[in-house]
Write a protein that holds these residues in place. Structure first.
Motif, PDB file in Angstrom:
ATOM      1  N   MET A   1       0.531  -1.188  -0.352  1.00  0.00           N
ATOM      2  CA  MET A   1      -0.208   0.085  -0.123  1.00  0.00           C
ATOM      3  C   MET A   1       0.726   1.073  -0.098  1.00  0.00           C
ATOM      4  N   SER A   2       0.432   2.280  -0.961  1.00  0.00           N
ATOM      5  CA  SER A   2       1.661   3.623  -1.250  1.00  0.00           C
ATOM      6  C   SER A   2       1.191   4.203   0.315  1.00  0.00           C
ATOM      7  N   GLU A   3       2.463   5.162   0.552  1.00  0.00           N
ATOM      8  CA  GLU A   3       1.673   5.887   1.713  1.00  0.00           C
ATOM      9  C   GLU A   3       0.471   6.407   1.842  1.00  0.00           C
ATOM     10  N   ASP A   4       0.606   7.156   0.056  1.00  0.00           N
ATOM     11  CA  ASP A   4      -0.568   8.220  -0.138  1.00  0.00           C
ATOM     12  C   ASP A   4      -2.132   7.666   1.030  1.00  0.00           C
ATOM     13  N   PHE A   5      -1.687   6.276  -0.048  1.00  0.00           N
ATOM     14  CA  PHE A   5      -2.758   5.582   0.577  1.00  0.00           C
ATOM     15  C   PHE A   5      -3.445   5.623   2.047  1.00  0.00           C
ATOM     16  N   GLN A   6      -2.172   5.139   2.520  1.00  0.00           N
ATOM     17  CA  GLN A   6      -2.454   4.408   3.296  1.00  0.00           C
ATOM     18  C   GLN A   6      -2.503   6.337   4.843  1.00  0.00           C
ATOM     19  N   PHE A   7      -1.865   7.403   4.028  1.00  0.00           N
ATOM     20  CA  PHE A   7      -1.986   8.397   4.499  1.00  0.00           C
ATOM     21  C   PHE A   7      -4.385   8.716   4.606  1.00  0.00           C
ATOM     22  N   ALA A   8      -4.311   8.586   3.651  1.00  0.00           N
ATOM     23  CA  ALA A   8      -5.626   8.757   3.457  1.00  0.00           C
ATOM     24  C   ALA A   8      -6.231   8.016   4.391  1.00  0.00           C
ATOM     25  N   TRP A   9      -6.135   6.847   4.810  1.00  0.00           N
ATOM     26  CA  TRP A   9      -6.725   5.743   5.327  1.00  0.00           C
ATOM     27  C   TRP A   9      -6.644   6.347   7.070  1.00  0.00           C
ATOM     28  N   ALA A  13     -10.070   7.317   9.452  1.00  0.00           N
ATOM     29  CA  ALA A  13     -10.314   7.031  10.208  1.00  0.00           C
ATOM     30  C   ALA A  13     -10.112   7.944  11.361  1.00  0.00           C
ATOM     31  N   VAL A  14      -9.550   9.373  11.209  1.00  0.00           N
ATOM     32  CA  VAL A  14      -9.615   9.990  12.244  1.00  0.00           C
ATOM     33  C   VAL A  14     -10.795  10.753  12.257  1.00  0.00           C
ATOM     34  N   SER A  15     -11.395  10.914  10.994  1.00  0.00           N
ATOM     35  CA  SER A  15     -12.477  11.830  10.979  1.00  0.00           C
ATOM     36  C   SER A  15     -13.871  10.536  10.609  1.00  0.00           C
ATOM     37  N   THR A  16     -13.407   9.889  10.968  1.00  0.00           N
ATOM     38  CA  THR A  16     -15.097   8.873  11.607  1.00  0.00           C
ATOM     39  C   THR A  16     -14.461   8.917  12.989  1.00  0.00           C
ATOM     40  N   LEU A  17     -13.779   8.673  13.449  1.00  0.00           N
ATOM     41  CA  LEU A  17     -13.714   8.520  14.928  1.00  0.00           C
ATOM     42  C   LEU A  17     -14.188   9.785  15.210  1.00  0.00           C
ATOM     43  N   ILE A  18     -13.910  11.373  15.430  1.00  0.00           N
ATOM     44  CA  ILE A  18     -14.386  12.209  15.600  1.00  0.00           C
ATOM     45  C   ILE A  18     -15.471  12.483  15.005  1.00  0.00           C
ATOM     46  N   MET A  19     -16.186  11.552  14.328  1.00  0.00           N
ATOM     47  CA  MET A  19     -17.496  12.129  14.167  1.00  0.00           C
ATOM     48  C   MET A  19     -18.653  11.462  15.315  1.00  0.00           C
ATOM     49  N   VAL A  59      -7.020  -2.209  -3.827  1.00  0.00           N
ATOM     50  CA  VAL A  59      -6.806  -1.814  -2.103  1.00  0.00           C
ATOM     51  C   VAL A  59      -7.945  -1.809  -1.168  1.00  0.00           C
ATOM     52  N   ALA A  60      -7.945  -1.850  -0.206  1.00  0.00           N
ATOM     53  CA  ALA A  60      -8.897  -2.540   0.227  1.00  0.00           C
ATOM     54  C   ALA A  60     -10.036  -0.721   1.177  1.00  0.00           C
ATOM     55  N   VAL A  61     -10.567  -0.715   1.001  1.00  0.00           N
ATOM     56  CA  VAL A  61     -11.480   0.806   1.319  1.00  0.00           C
ATOM     57  C   VAL A  61     -12.564   0.858   1.749  1.00  0.00           C
ATOM     58  N   PRO A  62     -12.515   1.399   2.610  1.00  0.00           N
ATOM     59  CA  PRO A  62     -13.919   1.316   3.307  1.00  0.00           C
ATOM     60  C   PRO A  62     -15.470   1.215   2.426  1.00  0.00           C
ATOM     61  N   VAL A  63     -16.275   0.194   3.484  1.00  0.00           N
ATOM     62  CA  VAL A  63     -17.163  -0.488   2.933  1.00  0.00           C
ATOM     63  C   VAL A  63     -18.888  -0.251   2.407  1.00  0.00           C
ATOM     64  N   LEU A  64     -18.655   1.306   3.214  1.00  0.00           N
ATOM     65  CA  LEU A  64     -19.821   2.105   2.649  1.00  0.00           C
ATOM     66  C   LEU A  64     -19.691   3.110   1.922  1.00  0.00           C
ATOM     67  N   PRO A  65     -18.770   4.148   1.735  1.00  0.00           N
ATOM     68  CA  PRO A  65     -18.455   4.818   0.178  1.00  0.00           C
ATOM     69  C   PRO A  65     -18.124   4.115  -0.599  1.00  0.00           C
ATOM     70  N   LEU A  66     -17.434   2.988  -0.553  1.00  0.00           N
ATOM     71  CA  LEU A  66     -17.352   2.023  -1.957  1.00  0.00           C
ATOM     72  C   LEU A  66     -18.920   1.637  -1.916  1.00  0.00           C
TER      73      LEU A  66
END
Length: 126
Positions: A1-9, A13-19, A59-66
């Motif tokens: 998994m690329s660094e950009d994709f890890q950063f996006a994840w 994840a942080v924004s989902t936890l904040i929500m 790559v693995a993508v969050p299921v609801l947005p996908l």
């Protein structure tokens, strides 16, 4: 998994936890806390559980947005494996929390009955 994709994840994840924390904060005064926890866990499950598609080397993508993306923008609609991931993520979280909720209600009822019996030794509920 690329660094950009890890950063996006990480950002996702942080924004989902904040929500979810904001949801917990606004629902903290609800009478039945297990209902609040059930709603938040189901939302967390469908937002954070990753799903892999049938495309090779995807790559693995969050299921609801996908699921939403495939439903709106693809000709055949959502892929069957994405729908399956969505159903099992939300259904599993809901089942776990419902069992927890029923157990907590049962324990609360037993504590209430025990307290009532301790206050009145002649209490006999038949």
């Amino acid at each position: 998994m690329s660094e950009d994709f890890q950063f996006a994840w990480m950002v996702y994840a942080v924004s989902t936890l904040i929500m979810l924390l904001a949801g917990w904060w606004f629902m903290r005064n609800w009478r039945w806390s297990w209902v609040r926890q059930t709603l938040l866990l189901v939302v967390a499950a469908v937002l954070l559980i990753p799903a892999k598609t049938s495309v090779a080397e995807s790559v693995a993508v969050p299921v609801l947005p996908l699921f939403v993306y495939q439903t709106l923008f693809e000709d055949e609609g959502a892929a069957p494996e994405v729908i399956t991931h969505l159903i099992f993520a939300s259904g599993g979280a809901l089942a776990i929390m419902l069992v927890w909720g029923f157990i907590s209600l049962l324990l609360k009822f037993r504590r209430k009955r025990q307290r009532r019996f301790n206050e009145d030794p002649y209490f006999d509920e038949q």
